[in-house]
Design an enzyme around this catalytic site. Sequence first.
Site, PDB file in Angstrom:
ATOM      1  N   HIS A   1      -0.930  -2.501  -4.491  1.00 10.65           N
ATOM      2  CA  HIS A   1      -0.400  -3.499  -5.431  1.00 10.65           C
ATOM      3  C   HIS A   1      -0.382  -3.016  -6.883  1.00 10.65           C
ATOM      4  O   HIS A   1      -0.751  -3.745  -7.810  1.00 10.65           O
ATOM      5  CB  HIS A   1      -1.206  -4.790  -5.326  1.00 10.65           C
ATOM      6  CG  HIS A   1      -0.996  -5.548  -4.048  1.00 10.65           C
ATOM      7  ND1 HIS A   1       0.153  -5.463  -3.297  1.00 10.65           N
ATOM      8  CD2 HIS A   1      -1.806  -6.436  -3.393  1.00 10.65           C
ATOM      9  CE1 HIS A   1       0.058  -6.245  -2.237  1.00 10.65           C
ATOM     10  NE2 HIS A   1      -1.118  -6.842  -2.261  1.00 10.65           N
TER      11      HIS A   1
ATOM     12  N   ARG B   1       0.821  -1.205   0.000  1.00  8.68           N
ATOM     13  CA  ARG B   1       0.000   0.000   0.000  1.00  8.68           C
ATOM     14  C   ARG B   1       0.859   1.261   0.000  1.00  8.68           C
ATOM     15  O   ARG B   1       1.818   1.353   0.766  1.00  8.68           O
ATOM     16  CB  ARG B   1      -0.927   0.011   1.220  1.00  8.68           C
ATOM     17  CG  ARG B   1      -1.985  -1.071   1.180  1.00  8.68           C
ATOM     18  CD  ARG B   1      -2.822  -1.099   2.450  1.00  8.68           C
ATOM     19  NE  ARG B   1      -3.927  -2.046   2.306  1.00  8.68           N
ATOM     20  CZ  ARG B   1      -3.833  -3.360   2.543  1.00  8.68           C
ATOM     21  NH1 ARG B   1      -2.669  -3.864   2.950  1.00  8.68           N
ATOM     22  NH2 ARG B   1      -4.879  -4.146   2.373  1.00  8.68           N
TER      23      ARG B   1
ATOM     24  N   HIS C   1       2.353 -13.051  -4.905  1.00  9.77           N
ATOM     25  CA  HIS C   1       1.296 -13.085  -3.888  1.00  9.77           C
ATOM     26  C   HIS C   1       0.700 -14.492  -3.757  1.00  9.77           C
ATOM     27  O   HIS C   1      -0.514 -14.654  -3.611  1.00  9.77           O
ATOM     28  CB  HIS C   1       0.203 -12.079  -4.255  1.00  9.77           C
ATOM     29  CG  HIS C   1      -0.546 -11.521  -3.090  1.00  9.77           C
ATOM     30  ND1 HIS C   1      -1.448 -12.252  -2.355  1.00  9.77           N
ATOM     31  CD2 HIS C   1      -0.525 -10.292  -2.529  1.00  9.77           C
ATOM     32  CE1 HIS C   1      -1.971 -11.497  -1.413  1.00  9.77           C
ATOM     33  NE2 HIS C   1      -1.413 -10.294  -1.487  1.00  9.77           N
TER      34      HIS C   1
ATOM     35  N   GLU D   1       5.289 -12.308   1.198  1.00 14.10           N
ATOM     36  CA  GLU D   1       5.548 -11.361   0.116  1.00 14.10           C
ATOM     37  C   GLU D   1       6.896 -10.681   0.346  1.00 14.10           C
ATOM     38  O   GLU D   1       6.969  -9.599   0.922  1.00 14.10           O
ATOM     39  CB  GLU D   1       4.413 -10.345   0.025  1.00 14.10           C
ATOM     40  CG  GLU D   1       3.039 -10.979  -0.159  1.00 14.10           C
ATOM     41  CD  GLU D   1       1.899 -10.033   0.180  1.00 14.10           C
ATOM     42  OE1 GLU D   1       1.874  -8.908  -0.367  1.00 14.10           O
ATOM     43  OE2 GLU D   1       1.035 -10.406   1.005  1.00 14.10           O
TER      44      GLU D   1
ATOM     45  N   ASP E   1      -0.923  -8.997   8.639  1.00 13.38           N
ATOM     46  CA  ASP E   1      -0.795  -8.369   7.323  1.00 13.38           C
ATOM     47  C   ASP E   1       0.322  -7.334   7.434  1.00 13.38           C
ATOM     48  O   ASP E   1       0.186  -6.201   6.992  1.00 13.38           O
ATOM     49  CB  ASP E   1      -2.113  -7.709   6.903  1.00 13.38           C
ATOM     50  CG  ASP E   1      -2.167  -7.394   5.414  1.00 13.38           C
ATOM     51  OD1 ASP E   1      -1.182  -7.688   4.704  1.00 13.38           O
ATOM     52  OD2 ASP E   1      -3.186  -6.847   4.962  1.00 13.38           O
TER      53      ASP E   1
ATOM     54  N   TYR F   1      -0.582 -17.820  -2.142  1.00 14.08           N
ATOM     55  CA  TYR F   1      -1.152 -18.240  -0.866  1.00 14.08           C
ATOM     56  C   TYR F   1      -0.764 -19.701  -0.650  1.00 14.08           C
ATOM     57  O   TYR F   1      -1.252 -20.585  -1.342  1.00 14.08           O
ATOM     58  CB  TYR F   1      -2.680 -18.150  -0.891  1.00 14.08           C
ATOM     59  CG  TYR F   1      -3.286 -16.770  -0.897  1.00 14.08           C
ATOM     60  CD1 TYR F   1      -4.059 -16.327   0.179  1.00 14.08           C
ATOM     61  CD2 TYR F   1      -3.155 -15.917  -1.996  1.00 14.08           C
ATOM     62  CE1 TYR F   1      -4.660 -15.081   0.173  1.00 14.08           C
ATOM     63  CE2 TYR F   1      -3.749 -14.668  -2.019  1.00 14.08           C
ATOM     64  CZ  TYR F   1      -4.505 -14.251  -0.927  1.00 14.08           C
ATOM     65  OH  TYR F   1      -5.096 -13.009  -0.946  1.00 14.08           O
TER      66      TYR F   1
END
Length: 345
Positions: free
Chosen positions: A101, A76, A175, A309, A248, A177
């Site tokens: 992003h 961000r 990114h 990340e 996060d 998962y």
Amino acid sequence: MKIDIKDLKRGWKEYTLQNDHGMAVSLLNYGGIITKAMVPDQDGKVENVMIGYKRVEDYETNPNFFGALIGPVAGRIQGAAFELDGNVYMLEANDGENHLHGGSNGFHQVLWDTEPFQDEDRVGVVLSYSRKDGEGGYPGTMDVSVTYLLTNENELILEYGAVTDQPTPLTLTNHAYFNLSGNGKETILEHQVTIDSHQFLELNEELIPTGTVVDAADTSFDFRKGRRLQDGITAQTEQNDIAGHGYDHYFLFDHSRSEMVTVKEQTSGRVLTIETDQPGMVMYTANNLQHGLDLHEGTSRKHLGVCFETQSPPASLHHDGLPPVILHPNERYQQRTVFTFSIEK
């Protein structure tokens, strides 16, 4: 070692890299998206350890950024703006008042040029893209390349490179998962994670770093000796709550060991280790993953995957003392992250 290429719609292609030990990784030229990673467990059963859509067309929007190549700036950017050399650059506000992003037309939406390659002990694809000056609001014409490489040591290697003709922010990541239980059978709550880090960046209510670097000692953010992800997800601390009951956050690596991250899943015996030359990473525990999306193996739910990340922090655009994200014309952006899969019985 081999590589299979499948033609999809509108110029999309899916490349499946396979080694000689039962591991296979599939990725798209669209968005550099990793769609699957098939990895054996302790009994030799090969299962998918990445979360992804069942239908490939769902990647066209991909609001969760499943498996996507993220850039020009991963993360961000506060206020969807930054100042560079006395000029203020305005970006798309696609996450409240902030820029996330790379915006809605970031690198995760690009159809990349591709060049597959193969030799005795490795197989891969080189993705390349030329970004025009002003594209997405970012300054500078930039040539970017990303190499996805699979080895016979069950290493998935991502190598990032870029050059620019003007100073510009750049920090790339993937990114993916991860879920080592295989085929999304369980959430990642019981994943045991070790991180070579004693510091993380504090977040505000908008998930923007405040500029404060927090000592992780004696908190749910101290992973130096290993801990379950559930510890933070259920901790009810202010920072875990802000992130939607989980993580996060950007962790600054200590670089005190070669492996920055180790992840273990006891039932399958799978182990993931991460080595990188990046200064840190965002660990995201899928706190905002909505329920009911059609995935490869069943439907989505909260905490079904965890992202690592690896990148530099975009917060350095607004706060001093953090690893920088500005690339200059006389430099080459060159970063490498290695995801290695193994078994611990």
